[in-house]
Write a protein that holds these residues in place. Structure first.
Motif, PDB file in Angstrom:
ATOM      1  N   GLN B 229       2.043  -3.380  10.896  1.00 41.46           N
ATOM      2  CA  GLN B 229       2.470  -2.014  10.552  1.00 41.46           C
ATOM      3  C   GLN B 229       3.519  -1.457  11.506  1.00 41.46           C
ATOM      4  OE1 GLN B 229       0.156   1.206   9.651  1.00 41.46           O
ATOM      5  NE2 GLN B 229      -1.003   0.290   8.012  1.00 41.46           N
ATOM      6  N   SER B 230       3.426  -1.826  12.794  1.00 39.59           N
ATOM      7  CA  SER B 230       4.347  -1.223  13.752  1.00 39.59           C
ATOM      8  C   SER B 230       5.741  -1.829  13.660  1.00 39.59           C
ATOM      9  CB  SER B 230       3.806  -1.400  15.173  1.00 39.59           C
ATOM     10  OG  SER B 230       3.751  -2.768  15.488  1.00 39.59           O
ATOM     11  N   MET B 231       5.928  -2.874  12.830  1.00 39.94           N
ATOM     12  CA  MET B 231       7.258  -3.466  12.698  1.00 39.94           C
ATOM     13  C   MET B 231       7.915  -3.107  11.366  1.00 39.94           C
ATOM     14  SD  MET B 231       8.210  -4.951  15.372  1.00 39.94           S
ATOM     15  CE  MET B 231       9.645  -5.792  14.729  1.00 39.94           C
ATOM     16  N   LEU B 232       7.247  -2.328  10.523  1.00 40.29           N
ATOM     17  CA  LEU B 232       7.819  -1.990   9.218  1.00 40.29           C
ATOM     18  C   LEU B 232       9.077  -1.156   9.385  1.00 40.29           C
ATOM     19  CD1 LEU B 232       4.687  -0.869   7.187  1.00 40.29           C
ATOM     20  CD2 LEU B 232       5.772  -3.101   7.216  1.00 40.29           C
ATOM     21  N   THR B 233      10.036  -1.367   8.468  1.00 39.72           N
ATOM     22  CA  THR B 233      11.168  -0.443   8.443  1.00 39.72           C
ATOM     23  C   THR B 233      10.776   0.740   7.571  1.00 39.72           C
ATOM     24  OG1 THR B 233      12.136  -1.462   6.504  1.00 39.72           O
ATOM     25  CG2 THR B 233      12.828  -2.338   8.626  1.00 39.72           C
ATOM     26  N   ILE B 234      11.533   1.811   7.684  1.00 37.04           N
ATOM     27  CA  ILE B 234      11.155   3.054   7.002  1.00 37.04           C
ATOM     28  C   ILE B 234      11.120   2.877   5.483  1.00 37.04           C
ATOM     29  CG2 ILE B 234      13.512   3.969   7.034  1.00 37.04           C
ATOM     30  CD1 ILE B 234      10.791   6.318   7.833  1.00 37.04           C
ATOM     31  N   ILE B 235      12.052   2.055   4.962  1.00 39.13           N
ATOM     32  CA  ILE B 235      12.127   1.873   3.510  1.00 39.13           C
ATOM     33  C   ILE B 235      10.860   1.161   3.002  1.00 39.13           C
ATOM     34  CG2 ILE B 235      13.554   0.968   1.646  1.00 39.13           C
ATOM     35  CD1 ILE B 235      15.297   2.681   3.199  1.00 39.13           C
ATOM     36  N   ILE B 236      10.424   0.145   3.749  1.00 35.02           N
ATOM     37  CA  ILE B 236       9.224  -0.579   3.351  1.00 35.02           C
ATOM     38  C   ILE B 236       8.004   0.332   3.477  1.00 35.02           C
ATOM     39  CG2 ILE B 236       7.788  -2.607   3.829  1.00 35.02           C
ATOM     40  CD1 ILE B 236      10.523  -3.311   2.858  1.00 35.02           C
ATOM     41  N   ALA B 237       8.004   1.156   4.523  1.00 41.40           N
ATOM     42  CA  ALA B 237       6.862   2.037   4.766  1.00 41.40           C
ATOM     43  C   ALA B 237       6.609   2.955   3.573  1.00 41.40           C
ATOM     44  CB  ALA B 237       7.093   2.857   6.027  1.00 41.40           C
ATOM     45  N   ILE B 238       7.688   3.458   2.958  1.00 43.08           N
ATOM     46  CA  ILE B 238       7.532   4.372   1.821  1.00 43.08           C
ATOM     47  C   ILE B 238       6.798   3.674   0.682  1.00 43.08           C
ATOM     48  CG2 ILE B 238       8.767   5.697   0.079  1.00 43.08           C
ATOM     49  CD1 ILE B 238      11.034   5.924   2.093  1.00 43.08           C
ATOM     50  N   GLN B 239       7.237   2.449   0.407  1.00 44.05           N
ATOM     51  CA  GLN B 239       6.595   1.695  -0.660  1.00 44.05           C
ATOM     52  C   GLN B 239       5.125   1.467  -0.317  1.00 44.05           C
ATOM     53  OE1 GLN B 239       5.366  -1.536  -1.276  1.00 44.05           O
ATOM     54  NE2 GLN B 239       5.273  -1.083  -3.460  1.00 44.05           N
ATOM     55  N   ARG B 240       4.868   1.148   0.954  1.00 47.89           N
ATOM     56  CA  ARG B 240       3.501   0.900   1.418  1.00 47.89           C
ATOM     57  C   ARG B 240       2.633   2.148   1.239  1.00 47.89           C
ATOM     58  NH1 ARG B 240       1.829  -3.146   5.147  1.00 47.89           N
ATOM     59  NH2 ARG B 240       3.557  -4.471   4.644  1.00 47.89           N
ATOM     60  N   MET B 241       3.217   3.322   1.470  1.00 48.87           N
ATOM     61  CA  MET B 241       2.444   4.556   1.381  1.00 48.87           C
ATOM     62  C   MET B 241       2.063   4.881  -0.056  1.00 48.87           C
ATOM     63  SD  MET B 241       4.749   6.655   4.057  1.00 48.87           S
ATOM     64  CE  MET B 241       4.090   8.266   3.807  1.00 48.87           C
ATOM     65  N   LEU B 242       2.892   4.401  -0.993  1.00 48.10           N
ATOM     66  CA  LEU B 242       2.605   4.698  -2.403  1.00 48.10           C
ATOM     67  C   LEU B 242       1.585   3.742  -2.979  1.00 48.10           C
ATOM     68  CD1 LEU B 242       5.860   5.637  -4.272  1.00 48.10           C
ATOM     69  CD2 LEU B 242       3.833   7.001  -3.924  1.00 48.10           C
ATOM     70  N   ALA B 243       1.500   2.520  -2.374  1.00 49.72           N
ATOM     71  CA  ALA B 243       0.616   1.499  -2.923  1.00 49.72           C
ATOM     72  C   ALA B 243      -0.801   1.730  -2.426  1.00 49.72           C
ATOM     73  CB  ALA B 243       1.119   0.108  -2.517  1.00 49.72           C
ATOM     74  N   VAL B 244      -1.442   2.754  -2.964  1.00 47.54           N
ATOM     75  CA  VAL B 244      -2.781   3.098  -2.485  1.00 47.54           C
ATOM     76  C   VAL B 244      -3.837   2.798  -3.536  1.00 47.54           C
ATOM     77  CG1 VAL B 244      -2.144   4.820  -0.793  1.00 47.54           C
ATOM     78  CG2 VAL B 244      -2.333   5.475  -3.178  1.00 47.54           C
ATOM     79  N   GLY B 245      -3.481   2.041  -4.554  1.00 44.91           N
ATOM     80  CA  GLY B 245      -4.470   1.706  -5.573  1.00 44.91           C
ATOM     81  C   GLY B 245      -4.864   2.922  -6.387  1.00 44.91           C
ATOM     82  N   ASP B 246      -6.158   3.154  -6.475  1.00 40.59           N
ATOM     83  CA  ASP B 246      -6.637   4.237  -7.336  1.00 40.59           C
ATOM     84  C   ASP B 246      -6.649   5.593  -6.646  1.00 40.59           C
ATOM     85  OD1 ASP B 246      -6.958   2.503  -9.394  1.00 40.59           O
ATOM     86  OD2 ASP B 246      -9.040   2.035  -8.910  1.00 40.59           O
TER      87      ASP B 246
END
Lengths: 293, 285
Positions: B229-246
């Motif tokens: 997580q501490s190496m993610l770029t900001i663009i990837i982080a946004i996608q990661r934040m949206l992928a929360v399942g249900d």
């Protein structure tokens, strides 16, 4: 074109080229060769054993209805993105070329979406079209039309096309405007004196002179739609629903990293490689022509 | 315009204003969304005017945008903005540095395998990450570069377009300058630093703007080689934040992060518009 005056040194040029060539060989050529090799091998997901299978992976691809569908979707997607991005950019560029007052301001306001990453552009449109809270589904709902791109494949395609094209409009706009401004005003004035109206002037004078720019942009837009829209797809639909937005680049990623089908993914990579090489050759042949235009 | 038709001028302005609005509307909605509480946001229809949670949302996005997961600590956009900055600067500087010396070698020297080197560099144009994704991943993994800045930057810095651009620039430098330098006893590197570099200054700046945006907006590459997580770029982080399942995604935080992710490249383009257009039309043609 070559320099007449050069320096003499046996070692220095190689030293200067080393960094570029090292990166090229290690991260470009070598992996590409590996992809070529893997595309003719059948490997288990753990890489423990492999078997030479000639072109079986390619034959499997050609017979795979999912792959053929993906190919069709990619063609439709690229065509639609290029068409939408090019026509709207051309229309805006013609208008921007015409105004005198506020031209710089309009230009600035139209250029900056290019700075936005495709994935972020995807997220912005995802918010607008979110079926539960988005503004546009609400407006569409008020007109009696149900929007849910999570279940409706056609709507999902529409959304990714819109998001991908939205960002590319700025790029095309810059090139069309530069192309329009390079057309000598005397030509247009001469046509006007001969009695040609604005529409006729556009189709007989401006558009043919803009053809080289248009052709260049068509190639660039197709390359963009093929490769750079991965972020849009990954952020909005993840290839779904039911593969409706599963373009080739997304499928390579999905089959290789998630499905761990190494041979199949490598064969898909090789097909993509052939497509890029074809597009690059077209692009460079055309640039060659453009120099002598 | 040839004819003077006032209504046509009005129409032109109207079309442009509509174009600008269509371009700006998604950004405006994003900004609005980033200033509301989630509760207000999920009301139908969502609000169209900015709310009062601007400071709260942006603070949360910056310090703890990506919440705690299983075994991972909450991490904020500040860290990811830094990662993106390192990556974008590394790619821009790296590409320019290795391309300018490669182009210098190809233009100003005659040596065996010169054309071979030229074609090897040209081939990189035909091999975007997407077509060699798995094997490249494997090379980077074997080199132990996963989750490192070097892994994010180095595999992307080979550049045929930058090398070709510098080649064009160097070919336009008059031979008389080279002759004068040689008569004055300057060696190739002296000539490079004292004459070639200063003459290419605007081109370097224009290319830097383009490459910074290119580096900042990278997606597929950081997506596959960063898991920490501490190496993610900001663009990837946004996608990661949206992928929360249900779960309900925290849209207000996601949108605040999206605004933060857009800000640096947009500021670069708007403030350096002339260089940007020059770089774009200069490198692609």
């Amino acid at each position: 074109m070559e320099k007449r005056v050069v320096f003499n040194n046996r070692v220095l040029p190689y030293l200067l080229l080393t960094p570029q060539l090292a990166v090229t060989l290690v991260f470009f050529i070598w992996p590409a060769v590996q992809a070529l090799k893997q595309s003719v091998l059948l490997e288990d997901p753990f890489g423990l054993s492999s078997q030479f299978v000639w072109f079986d992976n390619f034959i499997a691809l050609a017979e795979d209805p999912l792959y053929l569908e993906s190919l069709y979707i990619t063609a439709f997607f690229s065509g639609a993105v290029a068409l939408l991005a090019l026509t709207s950019a051309l229309y805006l560029a013609i208008q921007a070329d015409r105004v005198i007052r506020g031209a710089t301001l309009y230009k600035t306001m139209l250029i900056w979406p290019y700075a936005i990453a495709p994935a972020v552009a995807g997220i912005l449109w995802l918010l607008l079209f979110n079926p539960t809270m988005g503004l546009l589904p609400y407006a569409l709902g008020a007109m009696g039309y149900t929007w849910n791109h999570y279940t409706n494949g056609g709507q999902a395609q529409f959304l990714v096309i819109l998001a991908a094209a939205w960002r590319q409009v700025s790029y095309n706009f810059i090139f069309f405007l530069a192309g329009l401004q390079a057309i000598p005003k005397s030509l247009i004035e001469a046509a006007a004196i001969d009695g040609a109206g604005p529409a006729r002037r556009f189709w007989t004078v401006v558009f043919p002179l803009l053809a080289p720019t248009t052709f260049f942009l068509i190639v660039i837009n197709i390359i963009y739609a093929f490769f750079d829209t991965f972020g849009v797809i990954h952020a909005i639909t993840q290839g779904g629903p039911a593969g409706a937005t599963n373009i080739l680049v997304y499928k390579v990623f999905n089959d290789g990293f998630i499905g761990l089908d190494l041979g199949g993914s490598a064969a898909q990579s090789v097909v993509l490689m052939v497509i890029v090489i074809a597009l690059t050759v077209i692009q460079f042949r055309y640039i060659e022509r453009r120099v002598h235009y | 315009m040839v004819e003077n038709r006032p209504w046509l001028t009005w129409l032109t302005h109207a079309v442009l204003v509509i174009g600008v609005l269509v371009v700006a509307f998604p950004i405006y909605v994003t900004f609005v969304a980033s200033t509301h509480a989630l509760f207000d946001l999920v009301q139908v229809p969502m609000p169209l005017w900015p709310g009062d949670k601007f400071v709260d949302n942006y603070l949360q996005a910056l310090t703890a945008g990506l919440g705690e997961g299983s075994g991972t600590q909450a991490i904020g956009a500040a860290r990811m903005l830094f990662n993106s900055l390192v990556m974008a600067l590394g790619i821009a500087v790296g590409k320019i540095a290795i391309s300018i010396i490669a182009a210098f070698a190809i233009v100003y020297f005659r040596f065996p395998f010169r054309m071979t080197a030229f074609w090897l560099i040209f081939i990189t144009l035909m091999l975007p990450v997407e077509v060699r994704i798995l094997p490249t991943y494997k090379v980077v993994a074997d080199l132990g570069l996963l989750d490192t800045y070097a892994g994010l930057i180095v595999p992307l810095i080979a550049s045929a377009t930058a090398t070709f651009m510098f080649r064009q620039v160097f070919l336009a430098i008059p031979d008389e300058l080279t002759e004068a330098a040689r008569i004055d006893g300057a060696g190739p590197m002296r000539f490079f630093f004292d004459i070639v570099l200063p003459l290419s200054r605007t081109n370097i700046a224009a290319l830097f703007v383009i490459l910074f945006i290119y580096g900042w907006n990278q997606y597929l590459w950081p997506l596959i080689i960063t898991t920490d997580q501490s190496m993610l770029t900001i663009i990837i982080a946004i996608q990661r934040m949206l992928a929360v399942g249900d779960d309900q995604a925290e849209w207000q935080i996601v949108m605040a992060t999206a605004m933060l992710a857009m800000l640096p490249p947009v500021v670069v383009v708007v403030t350096m518009q002339r260089l940007f257009v020059k770089g774009l039309t200069g490198t692609e043609k």
